[in-house]
Scaffold this motif. Structure first.
Motif, short mmCIF file in Angstrom:
data_model
loop_
_atom_site.label_atom_id
_atom_site.label_comp_id
_atom_site.label_asym_id
_atom_site.label_seq_id
_atom_site.Cartn_x
_atom_site.Cartn_y
_atom_site.Cartn_z
N SER A 105 51.57 39.99 49.75
CA SER A 105 50.35 40.03 48.95
C SER A 105 49.62 41.36 49.14
N GLY A 144 51.63 46.21 40.04
CA GLY A 144 51.27 44.83 40.30
C GLY A 144 52.05 43.82 39.49
N ASN A 145 53.15 44.24 38.87
CA ASN A 145 53.92 43.35 38.00
C ASN A 145 55.40 43.50 38.30
N GLY A 177 49.47 46.67 47.05
CA GLY A 177 49.37 45.95 45.79
C GLY A 177 48.14 46.26 44.98
N THR A 178 48.19 45.85 43.72
CA THR A 178 47.08 45.99 42.79
C THR A 178 47.07 44.79 41.86
N ASP A 179 45.90 44.49 41.31
CA ASP A 179 45.87 43.57 40.19
C ASP A 179 46.69 44.18 39.07
N GLU A 180 47.32 43.35 38.25
CA GLU A 180 48.25 43.86 37.24
C GLU A 180 47.61 44.94 36.36
N ARG A 188 43.34 38.82 42.69
CA ARG A 188 44.21 37.64 42.66
C ARG A 188 45.41 37.96 41.77
N ASN A 189 46.51 38.35 42.39
CA ASN A 189 47.70 38.68 41.62
C ASN A 189 48.53 37.41 41.41
N HIS A 191 51.54 36.99 40.68
CA HIS A 191 52.93 37.08 41.11
C HIS A 191 53.07 37.15 42.64
N SER A 208 40.59 46.08 41.56
CA SER A 208 42.03 46.00 41.52
C SER A 208 42.72 46.80 42.63
N SER A 210 43.27 46.20 45.45
CA SER A 210 43.22 45.05 46.35
C SER A 210 44.06 45.25 47.61
#
Length: 498
Positions: A105, A144-145, A177-180, A188-189, A191, A208, A210
């Motif tokens: 995460s 993030g995707n 990570g990042t938000d999409e 809150r991602n 995936h 984002s 995050s």
């Protein structure tokens, strides 16, 4: 193992004294524990390898269970059971999961380090968590995707903003990570999950930017390299008690950074101390930085009205504690600012990513997908109208701030609880944008400094200065007091309103 939430609720003591802890933090009270359990999505397959029981008293027993996970690894559950009115229930529980190589995460790629810097310079020994939007030679940008991660080309060069840090001695700890597509503020991602809040594990971490924020707050990195379009650095900085700087628009090169909305995108940093943040800013910004006048603090009444009451009271007390005089200023209507930013941001976000999204249906999480659907509906007329408003609004904001320091709570209040529902988080996003849009539309530097606590949780004080006052904002903030309580003090203007 059936994740029977009703039965599990019945096994825990009712009331506010019940405790449940894990590596994400401590939940206090049966209601908080129940809300968490109903949204966790079940548990990993496992069997109970052993159970140890130790009576503590006639009606109290300590139970330690060891779990063997189907996918390998072991964990522990430690519970204090108590008999009341003939019924045994859990009063305190602590869950220790199996060790993870790294927290997915937070991190997408982790090294030791991933990329070595020069090893010499003002950032020597500093570990950098890089938001998953920046090119790193030999890596891909995942944004993030997972589908974007699989389809993205391998970078042949390293983004200019990261290269400046490497050349000054810093190392890249990993890609965080990042938000999409950086099109969210909650962290809150869909995936990879929500990176933990390093200051308060019961709350969301914010986005984002995050992953870098959590990595820095948890001590896994010393500096987070991220972006801020509508608050993506300032929000997690406030939520996790960090120093976070959004730079003057175009002050730091965005070459090699996946864009969201070029009219507002900026590069910035997160750190646990102002010294590290200052070092990053010094090696990354030009020598043409200007000074800021922090002798008098600028306050806008509308921004205080936008904050939650407890936050507004804490902020007022903090202002009084600075000992500085206050001058009130008038800004453009906050709803007008937020809506103008939203429309232009949406139009540019769809222009940047709409084709990819159309070619990969179903690849986005629900909340970000809804945001892009709304972005696709922005008409050329909508965009032209909003874009025509930008120069006027930007000029009015810059005129109001002048050479001074506008002070405000970074966000309306503490981070929402991690058990908060989607609609609650969306409402928080909308309220937040009314406050963060001032610097976004103004193209101004904004620093979130961890100077407040509200209800025991961090809330940042945001300092907004004129163009190119980035470094001076950090220096000014380092002289301000940290305010940890919430007495009620009125703001005391010493000059007529403007």
């Amino acid at each position: 193992m059936r994740d029977d939430t009703d039965l599990l609720d019945a096994l825990f003591e009712p009331g506010s004294e019940t405790l449940r802890g894990d590596d994400a933090g401590l939940l206090r009270g049966h209601d908080a524990i129940s809300a968490f359990r109903t949204r966790r999505g079940g548990v990993a397959p496992r069997t109970i390898a052993s159970v140890e029981v130790r009576p503590v008293g006639g009606d109290t027993v300590l139970v330690v269970g060891e779990s063997a996970f189907a996918g390998g690894g072991r964990g522990l559950q430690t519970q204090l059971w108590r008999r009341t009115d003939g019924v045994w229930r859990i009063a305190v529980a602590h869950v220790t999961g199996r060790p993870r190589a790294f927290d997915r995460s937070i991190w997408r790629v982790l090294g030791d380090p991933l990329v070595h810097g020069t090893g010499a310079g003002p950032l020597a020994g500093v570990r950098v968590a890089v938001k998953d939007l920046f090119d790193i030679a030999g890596q891909v940008v995942g944004a993030g995707n997972p589908e974007h991660e699989r389809s993205a080309p391998t970078a042949t060069e390293t983004a200019a903003a990261l290269r400046a840090l490497l050349d000054s001695g810093a190392d890249v700890a990993g890609i965080a990570g990042t938000d999409e597509f950086a099109y969210a503020l909650a962290g809150r991602n869909a995936h990879f999950g929500a990176p933990p809040n390093g200051a308060d594990g019961t709350r969301i971490g914010g986005g984002s930017t995050s992953g870098p924020a959590s990595a820095v707050a948890l001590g896994q990195a010393d500096l987070g390299l991220g972006t801020d379009t509508a608050g993506s650095l300032r929000v997690p900085a406030s939520y996790q008690g960090l120093w976070g700087l959004r730079t003057t628009h175009d002050a730091v090169s965005r070459h090699g950074v996946l864009p969201l909305a070029q009219s507002f995108d900026t590069v910035g940093w997160l750190a646990r101390s102002p010294d590290v943040l200052t070092a990053a800013a010094t090696v990354s910004l030009s020598e043409t930085a200007t000074d800021v006048d922090d002798g008098t603090l600028l306050v806008a009444e509308a921004l205080l009205d936008a904050a939650e009451p407890d936050t507004a009271r804490a902020f007022a007390a903090w202002v009084a504690d600075t000992g500085r005089p206050v001058r009130r200023i008038v800004l453009p209507d906050l709803d007008d600012l937020a809506e103008t930013l939203r429309v232009v941001q949406a139009a540019e976000a769809w222009r940047n990513h709409g084709r990819w999204i159309g070619e990969h249906p179903g690849s986005l999480g629900e909340d970000v997908a809804a945001r892009f659907t709304a972005a696709a509906a922005v008409t050329a007329e909508d965009e032209d109208t909003a874009r025509a408003r930008l120069p006027e609004l930007r000029a009015r904001i810059r005129d109001a701030v002048g050479g001074g320091v506008l002070c405000l709570p970074t966000v309306p209040g503490p981070a929402p609880l991690r058990t908060a529902t989607g609609p609650d988080v969306l409402a928080t996003r909308r309220a937040t944008l009314r406050m963060t849009a001032v610097a976004g539309v103004g193209g101004l530097p904004a620093l979130s400094a961890p100077l407040l606590q509200v209800g025991g949780a961090p809330v940042g004080v945001c300092l907004v200065g004129g163009p190119d006052t980035d470094r001076d904002l950090v220096a000014a903030a380092a002289t301000f007091p940290t305010h940890l309580s919430n007495p009620s003090h009125p703001l005391r203007p010493s000059h007529p309103s403007r």
